[in-house]
Design a protein around this motif. Structure first.
Motif, PDB file in Angstrom:
ATOM      1  N   ILE A 294      53.184  52.786  29.283  1.00  0.00           N
ATOM      2  CA  ILE A 294      52.176  51.759  29.569  1.00  0.00           C
ATOM      3  C   ILE A 294      51.853  51.773  31.055  1.00  0.00           C
ATOM      4  O   ILE A 294      52.746  51.649  31.894  1.00  0.00           O
ATOM      5  N   SER A 295      50.587  51.958  31.374  1.00  0.00           N
ATOM      6  CA  SER A 295      50.121  51.881  32.758  1.00  0.00           C
ATOM      7  C   SER A 295      49.097  50.765  32.890  1.00  0.00           C
ATOM      8  O   SER A 295      48.474  50.351  31.911  1.00  0.00           O
ATOM      9  N   ILE A 296      48.907  50.288  34.111  1.00  0.00           N
ATOM     10  CA  ILE A 296      48.085  49.098  34.352  1.00  0.00           C
ATOM     11  C   ILE A 296      46.939  49.437  35.294  1.00  0.00           C
ATOM     12  O   ILE A 296      47.138  50.019  36.365  1.00  0.00           O
ATOM     13  N   ALA A 297      45.725  49.101  34.864  1.00  0.00           N
ATOM     14  CA  ALA A 297      44.523  49.379  35.656  1.00  0.00           C
ATOM     15  C   ALA A 297      43.854  48.049  36.024  1.00  0.00           C
ATOM     16  O   ALA A 297      44.513  47.038  36.197  1.00  0.00           O
ATOM     17  N   ASN A 298      42.530  48.063  36.152  1.00  0.00           N
ATOM     18  CA  ASN A 298      41.695  46.919  36.518  1.00  0.00           C
ATOM     19  C   ASN A 298      41.756  46.656  38.016  1.00  0.00           C
ATOM     20  O   ASN A 298      42.678  47.077  38.708  1.00  0.00           O
ATOM     21  N   SER A 299      40.745  45.948  38.523  1.00  0.00           N
ATOM     22  CA  SER A 299      40.687  45.648  39.956  1.00  0.00           C
ATOM     23  C   SER A 299      41.801  44.701  40.380  1.00  0.00           C
ATOM     24  O   SER A 299      42.155  44.658  41.561  1.00  0.00           O
ATOM     25  N   ASP A 300      42.372  43.932  39.439  1.00  0.00           N
ATOM     26  CA  ASP A 300      43.513  43.075  39.762  1.00  0.00           C
ATOM     27  C   ASP A 300      44.651  43.885  40.371  1.00  0.00           C
ATOM     28  O   ASP A 300      45.424  43.380  41.188  1.00  0.00           O
ATOM     29  N   ALA A 301      44.778  45.144  39.933  1.00  0.00           N
ATOM     30  CA  ALA A 301      45.883  45.982  40.381  1.00  0.00           C
ATOM     31  C   ALA A 301      45.765  46.370  41.847  1.00  0.00           C
ATOM     32  O   ALA A 301      46.704  46.937  42.410  1.00  0.00           O
ATOM     33  N   SER A 302      44.628  46.064  42.475  1.00  0.00           N
ATOM     34  CA  SER A 302      44.468  46.251  43.921  1.00  0.00           C
ATOM     35  C   SER A 302      44.138  44.949  44.627  1.00  0.00           C
ATOM     36  O   SER A 302      43.892  44.946  45.836  1.00  0.00           O
ATOM     37  N   ALA A 303      44.115  43.835  43.872  1.00  0.00           N
ATOM     38  CA  ALA A 303      43.743  42.534  44.441  1.00  0.00           C
ATOM     39  C   ALA A 303      42.425  42.641  45.198  1.00  0.00           C
ATOM     40  O   ALA A 303      42.292  42.196  46.337  1.00  0.00           O
ATOM     41  N   ALA A 304      41.422  43.253  44.540  1.00  0.00           N
ATOM     42  CA  ALA A 304      40.119  43.460  45.173  1.00  0.00           C
ATOM     43  C   ALA A 304      39.046  43.462  44.107  1.00  0.00           C
ATOM     44  O   ALA A 304      39.086  44.275  43.186  1.00  0.00           O
ATOM     45  N   ALA A 305      38.081  42.566  44.217  1.00  0.00           N
ATOM     46  CA  ALA A 305      37.074  42.385  43.172  1.00  0.00           C
ATOM     47  C   ALA A 305      35.880  43.309  43.380  1.00  0.00           C
ATOM     48  O   ALA A 305      34.754  42.857  43.588  1.00  0.00           O
ATOM     49  N   TYR A 306      36.131  44.613  43.307  1.00  0.00           N
ATOM     50  CA  TYR A 306      35.067  45.590  43.507  1.00  0.00           C
ATOM     51  C   TYR A 306      35.140  46.676  42.449  1.00  0.00           C
ATOM     52  O   TYR A 306      36.215  47.065  41.998  1.00  0.00           O
ATOM     53  N   THR A 307      33.975  47.189  42.088  1.00  0.00           N
ATOM     54  CA  THR A 307      33.886  48.172  41.017  1.00  0.00           C
ATOM     55  C   THR A 307      34.658  49.443  41.338  1.00  0.00           C
ATOM     56  O   THR A 307      35.312  50.023  40.470  1.00  0.00           O
ATOM     57  N   ASP A 308      34.591  49.904  42.589  1.00  0.00           N
ATOM     58  CA  ASP A 308      35.293  51.149  42.911  1.00  0.00           C
ATOM     59  C   ASP A 308      36.804  50.985  42.803  1.00  0.00           C
ATOM     60  O   ASP A 308      37.513  51.935  42.449  1.00  0.00           O
ATOM     61  N   TYR A 309      37.319  49.795  43.066  1.00  0.00           N
ATOM     62  CA  TYR A 309      38.750  49.574  42.899  1.00  0.00           C
ATOM     63  C   TYR A 309      39.132  49.598  41.422  1.00  0.00           C
ATOM     64  O   TYR A 309      40.207  50.077  41.050  1.00  0.00           O
TER      65      TYR A 309
END
Length: 655
Positions: free
Chosen positions: A625-640
């Motif tokens: 199990i791996s975790i993605a989404n912008s939450d995983a960088s604490a940054a609300a941007y599409t590239d993240y």
């Protein structure tokens, strides 16, 4: 008993009785917890709502975003009540090479990266909403025989920094070249008759003592690139407002005086101090404004942070906010800036500054068109905006990539010990029934806060890290009007409303692309109006403000939004003959209680060392199990979101 006759009469005047599409239930019914898990047979694919002829969520109106029904499984799961009454899942007998939880841009990008590495892979994408795209939501309106398209969520292909090599390559691979698109289409508002209209500010009686619309902006301070009327000074502009003489004097001083309010400190010391006080504290304790001035500025930071100036550091808004330029601070970033603020102080060289008419929903649509052959016509970025998607092809057995909407993933658990497991069990709820599938690999591209409840075997410390960030609640609101004659008569194209729940209204600035030609030719043409809402609770720490905002947003029925919108529009535009009962054709409220990724706020959050921030600890791979989404960088941007999809897929490919 209270007398509601006056309210009822006002509601009739506002048009609350009008038959417009303003309420919607997922799948036609509201699913209650008492019905969850009922049934014992596997439904044939043709019985699911997304497979029905004519199913097309972008045209739904009313309460969208996190619509009713999208969280009916999630909240009982969070509260620890779900499994007490849930029935045994129906085993679909399906095994996939990859299951992606979340059909937003991060989830779709994960499927794209995995499929690129393994062309023969079988992939299933699961999402709790009735449409794909996550926060990249598309809204379509049919008004006066015209199709008008807008974004119901994330708007632009932009970032505080240049895109990573991987994110840029993905954009190029799917045919999105923002610089080229921007040059070819551009925003068209200034090439229409809108260019003759002005911006304005509406002062409401509840906050400022009386209703008053002040048209225009002080000279040199026009918004959205529109020049303010020549010769109108800030002092003259303020004199037109209902603000007291003391308030006017203080605002004039804040906006125009070139004063160093922190004498004796070095540039570095000033930056550090600004990072430890809110902008509200700066105004009150350093500029020494009267407290009555604060409501005029309080909501200016809502659009960036979902918080008022009481919870946003003064360094976050330096040097662009009033009173800060006179500090004479050396340019450049500072370690105690959020990603958003830091990005404003780092030079950008990339071309990523563009938005489609439906925002980043077009990015999601292009990704899906690449993943599922035949789901929509066309091959170019220009063609995707007007392409009609066939949702019945989302979940066909013959396709290598399949998407199932209107379900919530409830359990993701390794089959056996984490270190040696070869498969993962996934249980999800869909239309009152539980189902299970197996996967060799899983990418959790949903929001971090749900992962600890779904992946129950995660280490406690990782669960705590995933729960740390509290998503920013917000709404994107679109209003369809039969025409914009009243706007022309009043002479405005927008009206900010610093004291009201809905913080202003503006005529949509549409984007021309491909065959989509949305520009209005005359005030008699239909038009879209945009506004928004960011609920919070001033006075609390930032994460607590967001939690309070979640509750506020979920407790607000559509009728509350509708009434506020109608009331504000008639108060602003009534002098131009605007009649909300006659002129409003449609309202769509894109409600996101768990909206954008939480960015660390150094007024309230610790200075985490590299590798020790909650997002870094929370995104660690857990077996298959791996975790993605912008939450995983604490940054609300599409590239993240894309970057985290790439990382998560590489983790799984390495197993």
């Amino acid at each position: 008993m209270a007398d509601h006759s006056q309210d009822s009469a006002q509601d009739r005047e506002l048009g609350m009785h009008r038959t417009i599409t303003r309420r919607d239930f997922v799948n036609g019914v509201a699913v209650g917890i008492g019905a969850l898990g009922v049934g014992s047979r596997l439904h044939a694919a043709s019985t699911f709502t997304q497979d029905q002829p004519g199913y097309y969520p972008p045209t739904k109106m009313g309460m969208r975003g996190s619509h009713d029904g999208s969280y009916d499984y999630a909240h009982p799961l969070r509260d620890g009540n779900f499994w007490k009454t849930a029935s045994k899942p129906v085993d679909t007998k399906e095994t996939f090479d990859l299951v992606v939880v979340g059909a937003g841009i991060s989830g779709l990008a994960a499927a794209y990266y995995y499929r690129k590495a393994k062309p023969n892979a079988k992939i299933l994408i699961l999402d709790n909403h009735d449409d794909f795209g996550g926060h990249a939501k598309r809204n379509e309106f049919q008004i006066g025989g015209r199709t008008l398209i807008t974004n119901g969520g994330t708007q632009g292909i932009s970032s505080p920094f240049d895109y990573s090599k991987e994110a840029r390559e993905l954009m190029t691979d799917i045919g999105i070249e923002p610089q080229k698109l921007s040059a070819a289409s551009n925003e068209i508002a200034d090439r229409t008759i809108f260019a003759g209209l002005q911006n304005s500010t509406f002062f409401d009686k509840e906050t400022f003592g009386q209703d008053r619309l002040v048209i225009g902006s002080p000279a040199g301070r026009g918004r959205n690139g529109n020049a303010a009327p020549a010769g109108v000074s800030l002092k003259e502009w303020l004199a037109k407002t209902p603000l007291t003489a003391r308030m006017q004097a203080d605002i004039l001083r804040v906006e125009e005086d070139d004063v160093d309010y922190m004498p004796g400190l070095t540039s570095a010391q000033k930056k550090d101090l600004l990072s430890r006080i809110s902008y509200k504290d700066f105004l009150l304790n350093y500029v020494k404004v009267d407290p009555s001035v604060i409501p005029y500025y309080q909501k200016r930071t809502h659009g960036l942070y979902g918080l008022g100036i009481d919870a946003v550091g003064a360094l976050e808004v330096w040097p662009n906010y009033p009173g800060l330029a006179g500090l004479k601070i050396d340019p450049g970033p500072h370690p105690r800036m959020s990603i958003t603020a830091l990005g404003r102080h780092v030079p950008k060289t990339g071309p990523y500054n563009y938005h489609f008419p439906d925002g980043n929903a077009s990015v999601a649509r292009i990704l899906l068109r690449k993943l599922i052959p035949g789901i929509a016509p066309g091959t170019t970025a220009e063609s995707v905006v007007t392409a009609k998607f066939d949702y019945s092809k989302l979940d066909q057995a013959a396709n290598a990539v399949r998407v199932r909407l209107s379900n919530t993933v409830l359990k993701v658990q390794h089959r056996g010990k984490v270190a040696s497991a070869k498969e993962v069990d996934i249980v999800y709820g869909r239309e009152k029934q539980l189902y299970s599938v197996k996967a060799k690999n899983v990418v959790m591209a949903c929001w971090n806060g749900m992962v600890p409840y779904v992946c129950d075997d995660l280490p406690a410390a990782q669960k705590d890290a995933l729960k740390y960030g509290v998503k920013v609640p917000l709404c994107y609101i679109a209003i369809g009007l039969r025409n914009w004659e009243a706007w022309q008569k009043v002479g405005i194209r927008s009206a900010s409303a610093p004291g009201m729940l809905i913080q202003g209204i503006s005529l949509e600035s549409p984007t021309r692309i491909g065959d989509y030609r949305p520009e209005t030719k005359s005030p008699q043409d239909p038009v879209l109006v945009r506004t928004g809402y960011e609920p919070n609770q001033p006075g609390l720490p930032s994460r607590d403000q967001h939690r309070a905002g979640h509750g506020q947003l979920l407790a607000m029925p559509f009728s509350t939004f509708e009434r506020e919108i109608r009331d504000q529009m008639v108060r602003v535009l009534g002098s131009g003959g605007f009649d909300p009962a006659r002129d409003i054709e449609a309202i769509t409220v894109n409600r996101w209680p768990h909206g954008y990724a939480y960015e660390y706020n150094y007024l309230w959050d610790a200075e985490f060392k590299k590798g020790e921030s909650p997002c870094e600890l929370g995104r660690k791979r857990f077996g298959r199990i791996s975790i993605a989404n912008s939450d995983a960088s604490a940054a609300a941007y599409t590239d993240y979101a894309i970057d985290n999809a790439y990382r998560a897929v590489q983790e799984q490919l390495a197993l």
